[in-house]
Design a protein around this motif. Structure first.
Motif, PDB file in Angstrom:
ATOM      1  N   ARG A  26       0.958  -1.294  -0.141  1.00  0.00           N
ATOM      2  CA  ARG A  26      -0.009   0.186   0.065  1.00  0.00           C
ATOM      3  C   ARG A  26       0.878   1.255   0.059  1.00  0.00           C
ATOM      4  NH1 ARG A  26      -3.382  -0.572   5.238  1.00  0.00           N
ATOM      5  NH2 ARG A  26      -1.312  -0.919   6.255  1.00  0.00           N
ATOM      6  N   ILE A  27       0.196   2.196  -0.520  1.00  0.00           N
ATOM      7  CA  ILE A  27       1.053   3.659  -0.433  1.00  0.00           C
ATOM      8  C   ILE A  27       0.372   4.749   0.484  1.00  0.00           C
ATOM      9  CG2 ILE A  27       2.384   3.182  -2.446  1.00  0.00           C
ATOM     10  CD1 ILE A  27       0.746   5.061  -4.095  1.00  0.00           C
ATOM     11  N   LEU A  28       1.161   5.566   0.810  1.00  0.00           N
ATOM     12  CA  LEU A  28       0.573   6.573   1.885  1.00  0.00           C
ATOM     13  C   LEU A  28       0.247   7.684   0.730  1.00  0.00           C
ATOM     14  CD1 LEU A  28      -0.045   7.846   4.459  1.00  0.00           C
ATOM     15  CD2 LEU A  28       2.230   8.430   4.677  1.00  0.00           C
ATOM     16  N   LEU A  29      -0.941   8.223   0.961  1.00  0.00           N
ATOM     17  CA  LEU A  29      -1.599   9.297   0.065  1.00  0.00           C
ATOM     18  C   LEU A  29      -2.292  10.293   1.315  1.00  0.00           C
ATOM     19  CD1 LEU A  29      -2.592   7.788  -3.066  1.00  0.00           C
ATOM     20  CD2 LEU A  29      -0.670   9.386  -2.829  1.00  0.00           C
ATOM     21  N   PHE A  30      -1.866  11.695   1.127  1.00  0.00           N
ATOM     22  CA  PHE A  30      -2.745  12.699   2.012  1.00  0.00           C
ATOM     23  C   PHE A  30      -4.036  13.092   1.160  1.00  0.00           C
ATOM     24  CE2 PHE A  30       1.627  13.782   3.674  1.00  0.00           C
ATOM     25  CZ  PHE A  30       1.474  12.802   4.970  1.00  0.00           C
ATOM     26  N   HIS A  31      -4.866  13.290   1.942  1.00  0.00           N
ATOM     27  CA  HIS A  31      -6.241  13.945   1.244  1.00  0.00           C
ATOM     28  C   HIS A  31      -6.199  15.396   1.663  1.00  0.00           C
ATOM     29  CE1 HIS A  31     -10.712  12.959   0.616  1.00  0.00           C
ATOM     30  NE2 HIS A  31     -10.276  13.376  -0.698  1.00  0.00           N
ATOM     31  N   THR A  32      -5.984  16.164   0.628  1.00  0.00           N
ATOM     32  CA  THR A  32      -5.424  17.492   0.636  1.00  0.00           C
ATOM     33  C   THR A  32      -6.464  18.466  -0.090  1.00  0.00           C
ATOM     34  OG1 THR A  32      -3.216  16.654   0.206  1.00  0.00           O
ATOM     35  CG2 THR A  32      -3.596  19.033  -0.387  1.00  0.00           C
ATOM     36  N   ARG A  33      -6.563  19.622   0.379  1.00  0.00           N
ATOM     37  CA  ARG A  33      -7.241  20.784  -0.158  1.00  0.00           C
ATOM     38  C   ARG A  33      -6.536  22.327  -0.273  1.00  0.00           C
ATOM     39  NH1 ARG A  33     -10.691  20.204   4.863  1.00  0.00           N
ATOM     40  NH2 ARG A  33      -9.054  20.964   6.312  1.00  0.00           N
ATOM     41  N   GLU A  34      -6.992  23.126  -0.857  1.00  0.00           N
ATOM     42  CA  GLU A  34      -6.080  24.533  -1.183  1.00  0.00           C
ATOM     43  C   GLU A  34      -7.227  25.434  -0.445  1.00  0.00           C
ATOM     44  OE1 GLU A  34      -4.513  27.571  -0.539  1.00  0.00           O
ATOM     45  OE2 GLU A  34      -3.301  26.028  -1.627  1.00  0.00           O
ATOM     46  N   TRP A  43      -8.004  16.439  -3.359  1.00  0.00           N
ATOM     47  CA  TRP A  43      -7.233  15.321  -3.963  1.00  0.00           C
ATOM     48  C   TRP A  43      -6.357  14.804  -3.168  1.00  0.00           C
ATOM     49  CZ3 TRP A  43      -6.606  20.646  -4.170  1.00  0.00           C
ATOM     50  CH2 TRP A  43      -5.335  21.132  -3.583  1.00  0.00           C
ATOM     51  N   TRP A  44      -5.719  13.710  -3.634  1.00  0.00           N
ATOM     52  CA  TRP A  44      -4.816  12.640  -3.082  1.00  0.00           C
ATOM     53  C   TRP A  44      -3.490  13.084  -3.295  1.00  0.00           C
ATOM     54  CZ3 TRP A  44      -6.617   9.967   1.028  1.00  0.00           C
ATOM     55  CH2 TRP A  44      -7.838   9.933   1.140  1.00  0.00           C
ATOM     56  N   GLU A  45      -2.350  13.250  -2.576  1.00  0.00           N
ATOM     57  CA  GLU A  45      -1.241  13.784  -2.844  1.00  0.00           C
ATOM     58  C   GLU A  45      -0.169  13.120  -2.113  1.00  0.00           C
ATOM     59  OE1 GLU A  45      -0.817  18.185  -2.794  1.00  0.00           O
ATOM     60  OE2 GLU A  45       0.833  17.986  -1.194  1.00  0.00           O
ATOM     61  N   LEU A  46       0.996  12.900  -2.980  1.00  0.00           N
ATOM     62  CA  LEU A  46       2.114  12.267  -2.386  1.00  0.00           C
ATOM     63  C   LEU A  46       2.981  12.941  -1.366  1.00  0.00           C
ATOM     64  CD1 LEU A  46       3.830  10.946  -5.427  1.00  0.00           C
ATOM     65  CD2 LEU A  46       2.536   9.603  -4.080  1.00  0.00           C
ATOM     66  N   PHE A 130      -5.591  11.079   5.599  1.00  0.00           N
ATOM     67  CA  PHE A 130      -4.546  10.152   4.885  1.00  0.00           C
ATOM     68  C   PHE A 130      -5.096   8.731   4.834  1.00  0.00           C
ATOM     69  CE2 PHE A 130      -3.975   8.955   9.346  1.00  0.00           C
ATOM     70  CZ  PHE A 130      -3.431   7.359   9.213  1.00  0.00           C
ATOM     71  N   ARG A 131      -4.484   8.157   3.891  1.00  0.00           N
ATOM     72  CA  ARG A 131      -4.884   6.831   3.727  1.00  0.00           C
ATOM     73  C   ARG A 131      -3.779   5.994   3.129  1.00  0.00           C
ATOM     74  NH1 ARG A 131      -9.200   4.909  -0.949  1.00  0.00           N
ATOM     75  NH2 ARG A 131      -8.733   2.491  -0.778  1.00  0.00           N
ATOM     76  N   GLU A 137      -5.841  -0.301  -6.361  1.00  0.00           N
ATOM     77  CA  GLU A 137      -6.817   0.845  -6.255  1.00  0.00           C
ATOM     78  C   GLU A 137      -6.419   2.246  -6.652  1.00  0.00           C
ATOM     79  OE1 GLU A 137      -9.085   0.929  -2.504  1.00  0.00           O
ATOM     80  OE2 GLU A 137      -8.791  -1.350  -2.292  1.00  0.00           O
ATOM     81  N   VAL A 138      -5.161   2.558  -6.484  1.00  0.00           N
ATOM     82  CA  VAL A 138      -4.560   3.831  -6.836  1.00  0.00           C
ATOM     83  C   VAL A 138      -4.653   3.860  -8.397  1.00  0.00           C
ATOM     84  CG1 VAL A 138      -2.514   5.491  -7.052  1.00  0.00           C
ATOM     85  CG2 VAL A 138      -3.099   4.157  -4.983  1.00  0.00           C
ATOM     86  N   VAL A 139      -4.117   2.750  -9.077  1.00  0.00           N
ATOM     87  CA  VAL A 139      -4.078   2.338 -10.345  1.00  0.00           C
ATOM     88  C   VAL A 139      -5.375   2.776 -11.030  1.00  0.00           C
ATOM     89  CG1 VAL A 139      -3.411   0.933 -12.253  1.00  0.00           C
ATOM     90  CG2 VAL A 139      -1.798   1.554 -10.485  1.00  0.00           C
ATOM     91  N   ALA A 140      -6.372   2.104 -10.589  1.00  0.00           N
ATOM     92  CA  ALA A 140      -7.656   2.160 -11.207  1.00  0.00           C
ATOM     93  C   ALA A 140      -8.664   3.478 -10.676  1.00  0.00           C
ATOM     94  CB  ALA A 140      -8.506   0.680 -10.631  1.00  0.00           C
ATOM     95  N   SER A 141      -8.222   3.992  -9.778  1.00  0.00           N
ATOM     96  CA  SER A 141      -9.049   5.434  -9.309  1.00  0.00           C
ATOM     97  C   SER A 141      -9.139   6.240 -10.426  1.00  0.00           C
ATOM     98  CB  SER A 141      -8.295   5.888  -7.879  1.00  0.00           C
ATOM     99  OG  SER A 141      -9.102   6.850  -7.547  1.00  0.00           O
TER     100      SER A 141
END
Length: 171
Positions: A26-34, A43-46, A130-131, A137-141
């Motif tokens: 699994r990879i770590l992504l942050f749920h983000t906003r501006e 969006w989801w961000e590295l 975060f997730r 799932e990332v590839v298919a999202s």
């Protein structure tokens, strides 16, 4: 490179982004906003951030991972910067022009919860969740990501392919 809009002051910097991969693939992504541009949605961000003067990408990767997540890794767990890109986006009343390298960080166990104690205040506001995402799932999202091409390039990157991504005007 695409001409940058002249709408905001430009902040140019070198950045390291991290594909943090745990033992469960699994990879770590942050749920983000501006907050200054709510029309961008979420969006989801590295994870990652600026490379300070005198730092190497490796120094910055270890520091940024610790600051943003609380995860401490030795430099040996950070891979080579095989994904390179330049992007521009709006953030807090400026336009960031970033020359980014992306590295993989392999964790020996399952991904831990994120400890945000080392984050800057604006990061605490911008990163609201975060997730740990399964790679498939990332590839298919169809969700939004930064970098935008994370779903399309992730498999190639994790396979060790050298990637020189074209300029991205993200926002």
């Amino acid at each position: 490179m695409t001409t940058l809009p002249k709408d905001l002051p430009i902040v140019e910097r070198d950045v390291v982004r991290l594909v943090v991969r745990d033992s469960e693939d699994r990879i770590l992504l942050f749920h983000t906003r501006e907050l200054s541009a709510p029309e961008l949605g979420v969006w989801w961000e590295l994870p990652g951030g600026g490379i300070d003067e005198g730092e190497t990408y490796l120094d910055a990767a270890v520091r940024e991972l610790h600051e943003e997540t609380g995860i401490i890794v030795p430099p040996e767990q950070v891979g080579s910067p095989t994904w390179r890109r330049t992007a521009a986006f709006r953030h807090r009343d400026s336009r960031h022009l970033q020359h980014e390298v992306v590295c993989e960080v392999r964790l020996e166990g399952p991904g831990p919860d994120v400890d945000e104690a080392g984050r800057f205040e604006y990061e605490k506001e911008d990163y609201f969740d975060f997730r740990w995402w399964p790679i498939a799932e990332v590839v298919a999202s169809k969700e939004a990501f930064y970098p935008r091409n994370v779903p399309g390039l992730l498999t190639r990157f994790l396979a060790g392919e050298e990637i020189d991504e074209p300029f991205e005007l993200w926002s």
